[in-house]
Design an enzyme around this catalytic site. Structure first.
Site, PDB file in Angstrom:
ATOM      1  N   GLU A   1      -6.487  -7.618  -0.420  1.00 39.40           N
ATOM      2  CA  GLU A   1      -6.397  -7.237   0.992  1.00 39.40           C
ATOM      3  C   GLU A   1      -7.757  -6.953   1.625  1.00 39.40           C
ATOM      4  OE1 GLU A   1      -2.972  -4.894   2.427  1.00 39.40           O
ATOM      5  OE2 GLU A   1      -2.444  -4.662   0.332  1.00 39.40           O
TER       6      GLU A   1
ATOM      7  N   ARG B   1      -3.028   0.954   2.907  1.00 35.58           N
ATOM      8  CA  ARG B   1      -3.594   0.947   1.547  1.00 35.58           C
ATOM      9  C   ARG B   1      -4.651   2.014   1.365  1.00 35.58           C
ATOM     10  NH1 ARG B   1      -4.886  -3.311   4.468  1.00 35.58           N
ATOM     11  NH2 ARG B   1      -7.039  -3.953   4.858  1.00 35.58           N
TER      12      ARG B   1
ATOM     13  N   HIS C   1      -0.121 -11.612 -26.212  1.00 39.52           N
ATOM     14  CA  HIS C   1       0.982 -12.350 -26.821  1.00 39.52           C
ATOM     15  C   HIS C   1       1.287 -13.644 -26.069  1.00 39.52           C
ATOM     16  CE1 HIS C   1       1.962  -9.083 -29.643  1.00 39.52           C
ATOM     17  NE2 HIS C   1       1.456  -8.330 -28.678  1.00 39.52           N
TER      18      HIS C   1
ATOM     19  N   LYS D   1       4.595 -11.225   8.333  1.00 41.22           N
ATOM     20  CA  LYS D   1       5.481 -10.201   8.902  1.00 41.22           C
ATOM     21  C   LYS D   1       5.966 -10.634  10.297  1.00 41.22           C
ATOM     22  CE  LYS D   1       4.000  -5.946   6.587  1.00 41.22           C
ATOM     23  NZ  LYS D   1       3.528  -4.568   6.693  1.00 41.22           N
TER      24      LYS D   1
ATOM     25  N   GLY E   1       0.804  -1.213   0.000  1.00 44.22           N
ATOM     26  CA  GLY E   1       0.000   0.000   0.000  1.00 44.22           C
ATOM     27  C   GLY E   1       0.840   1.266   0.000  1.00 44.22           C
ATOM     28  N   SER E   2       2.086   1.175   0.426  1.00 42.64           N
ATOM     29  CA  SER E   2       2.938   2.368   0.431  1.00 42.64           C
ATOM     30  C   SER E   2       3.697   2.538  -0.875  1.00 42.64           C
ATOM     31  CB  SER E   2       3.926   2.304   1.600  1.00 42.64           C
ATOM     32  OG  SER E   2       3.235   2.450   2.815  1.00 42.64           O
TER      33      SER E   2
ATOM     34  N   SER F   1       6.807   4.501   3.528  1.00 41.30           N
ATOM     35  CA  SER F   1       6.311   3.393   4.363  1.00 41.30           C
ATOM     36  C   SER F   1       5.339   3.979   5.370  1.00 41.30           C
ATOM     37  CB  SER F   1       7.459   2.691   5.093  1.00 41.30           C
ATOM     38  OG  SER F   1       6.925   1.825   6.080  1.00 41.30           O
TER      39      SER F   1
ATOM     40  N   THR G   1       8.716  -1.034   7.730  1.00 46.34           N
ATOM     41  CA  THR G   1       8.815  -2.113   6.737  1.00 46.34           C
ATOM     42  C   THR G   1      10.276  -2.399   6.402  1.00 46.34           C
ATOM     43  OG1 THR G   1       6.640  -1.622   5.905  1.00 46.34           O
ATOM     44  CG2 THR G   1       8.112  -2.750   4.379  1.00 46.34           C
TER      45      THR G   1
ATOM     46  N   SER H   1       3.868   2.685   8.009  1.00 50.56           N
ATOM     47  CA  SER H   1       4.235   2.410   9.407  1.00 50.56           C
ATOM     48  C   SER H   1       5.628   2.935   9.748  1.00 50.56           C
ATOM     49  CB  SER H   1       4.211   0.908   9.665  1.00 50.56           C
ATOM     50  OG  SER H   1       5.178   0.275   8.831  1.00 50.56           O
TER      51      SER H   1
END
Ligand code: F6R
Length: 347
Positions: free
Chosen positions: A232, A148, A248, A341, A54-55, A96, A101, A98
């Site tokens: 998500e 997000r 293709h 995580k 999301g970042s 980021s 990350t 938070s």
């Protein structure tokens, strides 16, 4: 019904309201970039946006929003290191939500090691601490929502970083206009809008299928956003199909798709795309019908590139939350992502 009550019944953190506030976020973001004090850098090597999920989305959308107005290289660093050519001539925006990350922190350190000028967009965490230690400008993103749902902030931060890198003109006027369109579309597609709005209709049609979202040019960038929001928010697998490349290779697999699963295809369209890509999108839809449960088309709204891009992004964000409602899923719940995580943090 996909109305306010049915959304509120699953959406424990009111993420829907944040999605509907996209226009407000974009206007606020312009002000926040200015307040960061970030100064222009003559970055002949262009801009690298380092971030994940999301970042990173702002960086992934920015080339689509700029089109031919992008005059220097632009790359996404979505891993533990910057591309080999990054250096003092490259501006690196580390994004980021938070600020914690690990991949983005590693890219920040890589930028330090390479002597690359930096900017940071975050709510805090270790990333803000490192930036403050180094006197690097920080775009302060407001806390309290899902990363997000901060797409308006990450998109405007990346557009402004491209301007500061000398890679693009100012899009401030276009950002304001796209924000106003987002306000209008939020009313039309939101829970108080008609039950047969595009957003509600597409969500109902995709329910029970594996969504595959396709598009060319700026619609390809929006398709990636749709896919990750559906992953998500609605907690289902979803995939992106990038045109013209899909014509293709991928196109060959579609007739067999029905034997393998229920696929729901949405082809995103930009009325101003290259006419050959518009024709390809139409013909692709006809061929894909052989193997998909449903094939839908959704057209961008607005005039400018940024308006068209933002309209597709907002539509996908709303579809993903309506899909969550239809599935009885709380859009805030990203269990496997948190588990991964946490497991990585223990080792
Ligand atoms: C969660 C989300 C994720 C995160 C990603 C990186 O809402 O969208 O994709 O954005 O895991 O974390 P941050 O954004 O904190 O750097």
């Amino acid at each position: 019904m996909l109305d306010r009550d049915s959304v509120a019944a699953v959406d424990s953190t009111a993420q829907f309201a944040e999605v509907l506030d996209l226009g407000t976020h974009m206007r606020d973001a312009l002000w926040r970039v200015e307040s960061s004090g970030a100064a222009p850098v003559d970055a002949s090597g262009g801009l690298i946006v380092a971030g994940m999920g999301g970042s990173a989305i702002g960086g992934r959308l920015v080339a689509a929003g700029l089109g031919s107005r992008l005059t220097r290289p632009l790359a996404i660093a979505d891993g533990y290191e910057l591309p080999g050519w990054a250096g003092p001539q490259t501006l690196v925006l580390c994004s980021s939500y938070s600020g914690r990350t690990e991949e983005t922190l590693a890219c920040y350190d890589d930028a330090v090691a390479r002597g690359a000028p930096r900017m940071v967009a975050t709510t805090g965490g270790e990333l803000a601490e490192r930036a403050r230690r180094d006197g690097v400008p920080v775009i302060p993103i407001p806390g309290g929502f899902q990363p997000r749902a901060a797409v308006g902030y990450s998109l405007v931060s990346a557009l402004e970083a491209a301007r500061l890198a000398g890679a693009a003109p100012s899009l401030a006027g276009e950002i304001e206009a796209a924000a106003a369109l987002a306000d209008e579309l939020a009313a039309e597609w939101g829970p108080d809008g008609p039950e047969d709005s595009d957003a509600k209709t597409i969500a109902r049609a995709l329910h029970g299928t594996i969504p595959v979202i396709g598009g060319a040019e700026l619609a390809a960038a929006a398709a990636y956003r749709w896919k990750s929001e559906i992953n998500e928010n609605a907690s289902v697998p979803a995939f992106t199909s990038v045109l013209p490349e899909a014509g293709h290779n991928e196109i060959v697999g579609w007739p067999a798709a029905r034997e393998l699963g229920r696929f729901g295809v949405v082809l995103l369209e930009d009325p101003r795309a290259n006419p050959r890509n518009r024709l390809r999108t139409e013909l692709t839809g006809e061929l894909v019908e052989a193997g998909a449960e449903v094939v839908l088309h959704a057209s961008a709204r607005g005039v400018t590139r940024l308006e068209r891009l933002v309209s597709l992004v907002l539509l996908g964000d709303l579809v993903s939350i309506y899909l969550a409602v239809l599935r009885g899923e709380d859009p805030v719940d990203i269990g496997p992502l948190d588990t991964l995580k946490a497991a990585l943090a223990r080792r």
